[in-house]
Design a protein around this motif. Structure first.
Motif, PDB file in Angstrom:
ATOM      1  N   ASP A  43     -60.595 -84.437  43.575  1.00  0.00           N
ATOM      2  CA  ASP A  43     -60.910 -83.206  44.288  1.00  0.00           C
ATOM      3  C   ASP A  43     -62.177 -83.387  45.123  1.00  0.00           C
ATOM      4  O   ASP A  43     -63.282 -83.287  44.621  1.00  0.00           O
ATOM      5  CB  ASP A  43     -61.099 -82.067  43.287  1.00  0.00           C
ATOM      6  N   PHE A  44     -61.982 -83.703  46.379  1.00  0.00           N
ATOM      7  CA  PHE A  44     -63.109 -83.774  47.301  1.00  0.00           C
ATOM      8  C   PHE A  44     -62.994 -82.624  48.298  1.00  0.00           C
ATOM      9  O   PHE A  44     -63.389 -82.730  49.447  1.00  0.00           O
ATOM     10  CB  PHE A  44     -63.111 -85.110  48.057  1.00  0.00           C
ATOM     11  N   GLY A  56     -74.818 -87.905  38.827  1.00  0.00           N
ATOM     12  CA  GLY A  56     -73.785 -87.957  37.781  1.00  0.00           C
ATOM     13  C   GLY A  56     -72.491 -87.259  38.157  1.00  0.00           C
ATOM     14  O   GLY A  56     -71.498 -87.367  37.441  1.00  0.00           O
ATOM     15  N   TYR A  57     -72.456 -86.533  39.257  1.00  0.00           N
ATOM     16  CA  TYR A  57     -71.233 -85.822  39.652  1.00  0.00           C
ATOM     17  C   TYR A  57     -70.543 -86.504  40.823  1.00  0.00           C
ATOM     18  O   TYR A  57     -71.136 -87.302  41.540  1.00  0.00           O
ATOM     19  CB  TYR A  57     -71.578 -84.382  40.071  1.00  0.00           C
ATOM     20  N   GLN A  58     -69.284 -86.142  41.032  1.00  0.00           N
ATOM     21  CA  GLN A  58     -68.599 -86.543  42.250  1.00  0.00           C
ATOM     22  C   GLN A  58     -69.051 -85.593  43.354  1.00  0.00           C
ATOM     23  O   GLN A  58     -69.245 -84.414  43.120  1.00  0.00           O
ATOM     24  CB  GLN A  58     -67.077 -86.383  42.098  1.00  0.00           C
ATOM     25  N   ALA A  59     -69.191 -86.124  44.550  1.00  0.00           N
ATOM     26  CA  ALA A  59     -69.600 -85.225  45.628  1.00  0.00           C
ATOM     27  C   ALA A  59     -68.956 -85.658  46.932  1.00  0.00           C
ATOM     28  O   ALA A  59     -68.631 -86.828  47.138  1.00  0.00           O
ATOM     29  CB  ALA A  59     -71.120 -85.238  45.772  1.00  0.00           C
ATOM     30  N   LEU A 114     -68.223 -88.448  53.471  1.00  0.00           N
ATOM     31  CA  LEU A 114     -68.314 -89.428  52.381  1.00  0.00           C
ATOM     32  C   LEU A 114     -67.999 -88.745  51.063  1.00  0.00           C
ATOM     33  O   LEU A 114     -68.416 -87.611  50.833  1.00  0.00           O
ATOM     34  CB  LEU A 114     -69.737 -89.985  52.292  1.00  0.00           C
ATOM     35  N   ALA A 115     -67.281 -89.463  50.209  1.00  0.00           N
ATOM     36  CA  ALA A 115     -66.968 -88.878  48.908  1.00  0.00           C
ATOM     37  C   ALA A 115     -67.071 -89.943  47.842  1.00  0.00           C
ATOM     38  O   ALA A 115     -66.591 -91.065  48.017  1.00  0.00           O
ATOM     39  CB  ALA A 115     -65.560 -88.294  48.907  1.00  0.00           C
ATOM     40  N   GLY A 116     -67.689 -89.600  46.731  1.00  0.00           N
ATOM     41  CA  GLY A 116     -67.817 -90.578  45.651  1.00  0.00           C
ATOM     42  C   GLY A 116     -68.793 -90.103  44.607  1.00  0.00           C
ATOM     43  O   GLY A 116     -69.227 -88.945  44.598  1.00  0.00           O
ATOM     44  N   LYS A 117     -69.122 -91.031  43.722  1.00  0.00           N
ATOM     45  CA  LYS A 117     -69.979 -90.677  42.604  1.00  0.00           C
ATOM     46  C   LYS A 117     -71.451 -90.722  43.023  1.00  0.00           C
ATOM     47  O   LYS A 117     -71.870 -91.573  43.808  1.00  0.00           O
ATOM     48  CB  LYS A 117     -69.733 -91.683  41.487  1.00  0.00           C
ATOM     49  N   VAL A 118     -72.235 -89.779  42.511  1.00  0.00           N
ATOM     50  CA  VAL A 118     -73.664 -89.760  42.800  1.00  0.00           C
ATOM     51  C   VAL A 118     -74.402 -90.468  41.662  1.00  0.00           C
ATOM     52  O   VAL A 118     -74.178 -90.166  40.499  1.00  0.00           O
ATOM     53  CB  VAL A 118     -74.168 -88.306  42.912  1.00  0.00           C
ATOM     54  N   HIS A 152     -59.131 -89.167  53.452  1.00  0.00           N
ATOM     55  CA  HIS A 152     -59.730 -89.782  52.262  1.00  0.00           C
ATOM     56  C   HIS A 152     -60.828 -88.926  51.641  1.00  0.00           C
ATOM     57  O   HIS A 152     -61.298 -89.204  50.553  1.00  0.00           O
ATOM     58  CB  HIS A 152     -60.330 -91.141  52.613  1.00  0.00           C
ATOM     59  N   THR A 153     -61.289 -87.957  52.388  1.00  0.00           N
ATOM     60  CA  THR A 153     -62.434 -87.168  51.939  1.00  0.00           C
ATOM     61  C   THR A 153     -62.215 -85.717  52.337  1.00  0.00           C
ATOM     62  O   THR A 153     -61.278 -85.405  53.067  1.00  0.00           O
ATOM     63  CB  THR A 153     -63.726 -87.637  52.650  1.00  0.00           C
ATOM     64  N   GLY A 154     -63.084 -84.843  51.835  1.00  0.00           N
ATOM     65  CA  GLY A 154     -63.077 -83.460  52.308  1.00  0.00           C
ATOM     66  C   GLY A 154     -61.820 -82.695  51.962  1.00  0.00           C
ATOM     67  O   GLY A 154     -61.474 -81.703  52.607  1.00  0.00           O
ATOM     68  N   ARG A 155     -61.068 -83.180  50.955  1.00  0.00           N
ATOM     69  CA  ARG A 155     -59.823 -82.517  50.606  1.00  0.00           C
ATOM     70  C   ARG A 155     -59.428 -82.980  49.199  1.00  0.00           C
ATOM     71  O   ARG A 155     -60.145 -83.763  48.570  1.00  0.00           O
ATOM     72  CB  ARG A 155     -58.734 -82.896  51.590  1.00  0.00           C
ATOM     73  N   ILE A 156     -58.299 -82.501  48.732  1.00  0.00           N
ATOM     74  CA  ILE A 156     -57.765 -83.083  47.505  1.00  0.00           C
ATOM     75  C   ILE A 156     -57.111 -84.408  47.919  1.00  0.00           C
ATOM     76  O   ILE A 156     -56.220 -84.428  48.757  1.00  0.00           O
ATOM     77  CB  ILE A 156     -56.743 -82.143  46.850  1.00  0.00           C
ATOM     78  N   VAL A 157     -57.619 -85.473  47.363  1.00  0.00           N
ATOM     79  CA  VAL A 157     -57.255 -86.794  47.857  1.00  0.00           C
ATOM     80  C   VAL A 157     -56.326 -87.496  46.859  1.00  0.00           C
ATOM     81  O   VAL A 157     -56.617 -87.528  45.664  1.00  0.00           O
ATOM     82  CB  VAL A 157     -58.539 -87.634  48.051  1.00  0.00           C
TER      83      VAL A 157
END
Ligand code: ADP
Ligand code: MG
Length: 879
Positions: A43-44, A56-59, A114-118, A152-157
């Motif tokens: 879920d991005f 520690g979260y996905q962002a 960009l989407a991924g783990k912080v 790849h980002t900004g949506r449910i991927v």
């Protein structure tokens, strides 16, 4: 024009490497790609302001790159690409490891998502290996937050199964544009009324939403539609197959209650109630002229073989043949000997055939025989039951009157296989009343002929020339008022031209060919010759009588197609051959949950043996702590000294750690780290047969007789070892899982399983079933590779429970359906595998399939569905 069926090779973006990888997972066309569904989603969908990013979260963030560059770590081990991204609220770093090409695809001032783990580093929080995507300003876009164009980002991927070198990112990159071009040409195969009734998403929406959903609800809706679709196809294909089978004919074998009683009363035990019920169900099925398709299910040791033997005996005494197939040579030979013993009093001829050897049981004796001869005997109807491994379904195995196929463990048998097995000459037998009557009538004349033959032998004795016997017999026939012809010829046809004639010695009452010989013995050449007479004639039965030096040998040779052969066209012959199918009895010790019974096994009726024979003692099952190993060995020693047999099961034949030790030995000693631990080299200590064998025979029990058994041994060797073990000439058998199914050694009382955590619960239960087959208390010892695995729920379940059905249920709870059935390669799509255990869905699809087929059995109104069904059938395989 590219279309759904266009091959992936023609998609410019997919190079040879990826083509290969896709093909490996069964993706060949654009259609296949679109039906390759994600296994989960990330879920991005919320693009958050950079200052709200939390460690520690996905962002998922969006912004402009204000700086980007790649450096190498000072050890030169790794490329690190670092970028700084800025939005209205702040800036954040993104780090990528060993992906230097990112530096080339992203540039300063690019707008990215960009989407991924912080993660938290020295310089504060950063995005750790984020997925990135450039955001272009385009006339379609309203605000930047509009995310429909993002992949790849900004949506449910979507996240795809990433095995075999295919990344989710690459798949998204390929699939999304294909979706855009093809989503509205994918045919809707589910009938409209079903879509409406179930409120399914239509295909055009579902295919988008399953890959790039607008919400998780939409993804679920799409997935449930496809789950339905797959199970629906599965149900349709099973029900259609079943309907097709119901149109075929099988030989009806009336139950001979007296014979069955005679059989059971000769057994050294009483049948359990379950065994009685199951055998009754089966015998009743055999009476019908539609082919039986029945699964006999019963726990290990519940006594399925006896039940199958009753079915076989009844079939044989109705004048037909039986094929009995086992998964391994050990089992096949055990069945061979078991059946020979049980059927001792019933004058049954049993053949045994594997790829390597063949035996025949006849007149109370087992003898080795040439495979060729056995096969000819079979073809001539001289073998009643043929037992073997998979080699039974080879082309050269031809039955003359096969009516029942028994399959023990594992094999699933399709209609095609059944038909293939039954392809012998009498496949085309016409079963009109007149014909079956005439067959028994022949019995009568043949009896008279035999009487004449023996009378002549009595008078003349043996050792004369053929012509003497011929003349004497002609006299005798006249005296006995048996009508016969001697001059009659049978044409030999080639390309529809008569190229010669046969002249049999006698044709009796215009029904039976009689050929006389006076040879030391007659073999297959003579039989074949007579068979050829029949083949070229209208006659069905021939007798070959040989006045050998010892006795008269009389062989009955039957060829039933003879009658139809010349009149029917090849086509109609093939058609009638297709009509006949043997009955099928399949046996398994694997408990089958209801959902599977309705799907994968949906074409079979079920007979359940619910209880164990009463004389059984409960097997004591213990998980042994490594420190108590010595005690276990002492116990085993005592058992052996009392004459008992012990199994030691290991997961592997050879040890990988042994190999590694060998490698280490070749390294100079100074270079080996002190106290090296093989586990540190990533080698697990899973026990191996060779290693355990060495240890047991050299260190632990140097005075006991220990032998290895594994799949690499020759069949004969395996067989001999099992036999020696059975007879008590081997004390301890160290084996791989080849002893898994059905092997019967009553004197074995200890089943010791090494690295038990490596086996599935069902398999462990099967192993355990190898002991406790005799009178004595038996034991199952479970050892694990590491002590901490002792507490595994699975092993505990085995200790607590001795019922296969309950164990299967527990296995299901512990491991989940994916684990349990996912590894069985049925060729079903993942989504169908997941849903196959959903009883509600299974029943719904079954009802839907049934309704459609009732209205339209040939699916004529649903041409698309019909076509898909054919493709689908090619992909699945339950054998
Ligand atoms: P499985 O169902 O695992 O194939 P088998 O048919 O091999 O079991 O039977 C296991 C053993 O139990 C055989 O030795 C068989 O002779 C014996 N057996 C079968 N039925 C009974 C019974 N009703 N009472 C006692 N022993 C039986
Ligand atoms: Mg068995």
């Amino acid at each position: 024009m590219i279309n759904l069926e266009t091959k992936i090779e023609e998609i410019p973006k997919i190079g040879p490497v990826y083509q290969k990888r896709l093909k490996k997972i069964g993706i060949n066309t654009i259609h296949d790609l679109l039906y390759y569904f994600p296994i989960k989603y990330n879920d991005f969908s919320d693009i958050i302001p950079i200052n709200k990013v939390k460690n520690g979260y996905q962002a998922c963030v969006q912004g402009k790159i204000i700086e980007i560059g790649t450096t190498k770590t000072f050890k030169k081990w790794m490329d690190i690409t670092e970028a700084t991204i800025e939005d209205e609220t702040g800036s954040i770093r993104a780090l990528w490891f060993n992906q230097p090409y990112i530096d080339r695809s992203l540039r300063k001032d690019d707008f990215v998502c960009l989407a991924g783990k912080v993660s938290l580093g020295k310089g504060g929080v950063y995005l750790n290996n984020p997925v990135y995507e450039k955001v272009y300003e385009s006339p379609f876009l309203g605000s930047l937050r509009e995310n429909n164009h993002l992949t790849h980002t900004g949506r449910i991927v979507p996240v795809y199964s990433e095995t075999k070198g295919l990344t989710s990112k690459w798949l998204r990159f390929i699939i999304k544009p294909l979706l855009a071009s093809f989503y509205n040409v994918i045919p809707e195969i589910i009938p409209e009324e079903i879509i409406k009734k179930n409120k399914f998403l239509p295909i055009t929406q579902a295919i988008w939403q399953v890959h790039f959903p607008n919400s998780f609800e939409a993804a679920d809706a799409a997935k449930s539609r496809f789950a339905f679709e797959n199970l629906f196809l599965l149900q349709l294909s099973i029900l259609k197959e079943r309907a097709k089978l119901m149109k075929k004919k099988a030989q009806s074998c009336p139950m001979d209650a007296g014979l069955m009683k005679e059989f059971t009363s000769a057994l050294p035990f009483l049948l359990t109630d379950s065994q009685k019920q199951c055998s009754y169900q089966i015998l009743k099925d055999l009476e019908k002229s539609v082919p039986m398709s029945r699964l006999l299910e019963g726990d290990v040791g519940s006594g399925k073989t006896v039940v199958a033997t009753m079915a076989a005996l009844n079939t044989v005494k109705c004048g037909y043949q039986v094929a009995f197939m086992a998964p391994t040579e050990i089992l096949a030979s055990q069945h061979f000997k078991g059946l020979a013993k049980m059927l001792e009093k019933f004058k049954v001829t049993i053949g045994y055939i594997t790829s390597k050897e063949s035996f025949i049981y006849k007149n109370g004796k087992i003898e080795e025989t040439k495979k060729k001869n056995l096969l000819l005997d079979l073809e001539f109807g001289q073998i009643d039951i043929l037992i073997g491994t998979h080699s039974l379904i080879q082309k050269n195995v031809k039955f003359s009157k096969l009516a029942l196929v028994i399959v023990d463990e594992q094999h699933r048998f399709g209609v095609a296989q059944r038909q293939a097995l039954g392809r012998g000459p009498t496949q085309t037998k016409t079963q009109t009343d007149a014909d079956s009557e005439s067959e028994f009538l022949y019995e009568n004349i043949s009896y008279k002929i035999r009487k004449c033959l023996f009378a002549i032998k009595k008078e003349l004795g043996l050792g004369h020339k053929e012509i003497i016997y011929q003349k004497a017999l002609a006299e005798k026939f006249i005296n006995e008022r048996i009508k016969f012809e001697q001059e009659k010829t049978i044409p030999i046809m080639y390309n529809e031209k008569k190229i010669g004639v046969y002249q049999p010695d006698f044709i009796i009452e215009n029904k039976i060919i009689l050929e006389l010989k006076a040879l030391p013995f007659t073999g297959n050449i003579e039989k074949r010759q007579v068979w050829n007479y029949l083949k070229g004639s209208d006659y069905k039965l021939a007798l070959l009588a040989n006045f050998s030096t010892k006795d008269i040998e009389i062989s009955r040779i039957i060829y039933d197609t003879a009658r139809d052969g010349q009149r029917k066209s090849a086509l109609s012959q093939r058609e009638s051959a297709n009509k006949w199918v043997p009955h099928l009895l399949s046996m398994t010790a694997t408990p089958i949950p209801r959902t599977l019974a309705l799907t994968v096994y949906g074409d079979l009726d079920l007979s359940l043996i619910k209880e164990m024979p009463k004389n059984r003692k409960k097997i004591k099952t213990l998980i042994i702590n490594p420190k108590d190993r010595k005690e276990a060995y002492e116990f085993i020693y005592k058992e052996v000294k009392m004459g008992k047999g012990v199994f030691v099961i290991c997961p592997k034949i050879e040890s990988s750690s042994l190999k590694l030790e060998g490698e280490i030995a070749s390294i100079p000693e100074s270079q080996i780290p002190k106290n090296y631990d093989l586990n540190l080299f990533g080698v697990s200590e899973t026990k191996s047969v060779t290693q355990e064998y060495e240890k047991l025979s050299k260190e632990i029990f140097p005075d006991l007789r220990i032998t290895m058994l594994h799949g690499k041994l020759k069949a004969k060797e395996k067989e001999r070892i099992m036999l020696d073990f059975k007879k008590g000439e081997i004390d301890i058998l160290v084996s791989t899982s080849v002893v898994e199914v059905g092997v019967d050694v009553p004197r074995a009382t200890v089943m010791m399983i090494e690295s038990a955590e490596r086996f599935g619960l069902a398999q462990l239960h099967q192993f355990r079933g190898r002991v406790g087959r005799g009178q004595d208390q038996s034991y199952c010892f479970l050892f694990t590779t590491e002590p901490n695995q002792m507490n595994r729920k699975r092993l505990k379940a085995l200790v607590e429970c001795d019922n296969g059905f309950e164990l299967a249920q527990k296995d299901l709870e512990i491991r989940g359906p994916g684990q349990l059935y996912g590894n069985q390669q049925w060729g079903l799509p993942d989504i169908a595998m997941e849903s196959i255990l959903n009883i509600f869905l299974v029943e719904k699809t079954r009802t839907a399939a049934r309704e459609i087929l009732e209205k339209d059995p040939m699916l004529e109104k649903y041409p698309l569905l019909k076509e898909y069904l054919n493709n689908f059938k090619q992909k699945i395989h339950f054998e």
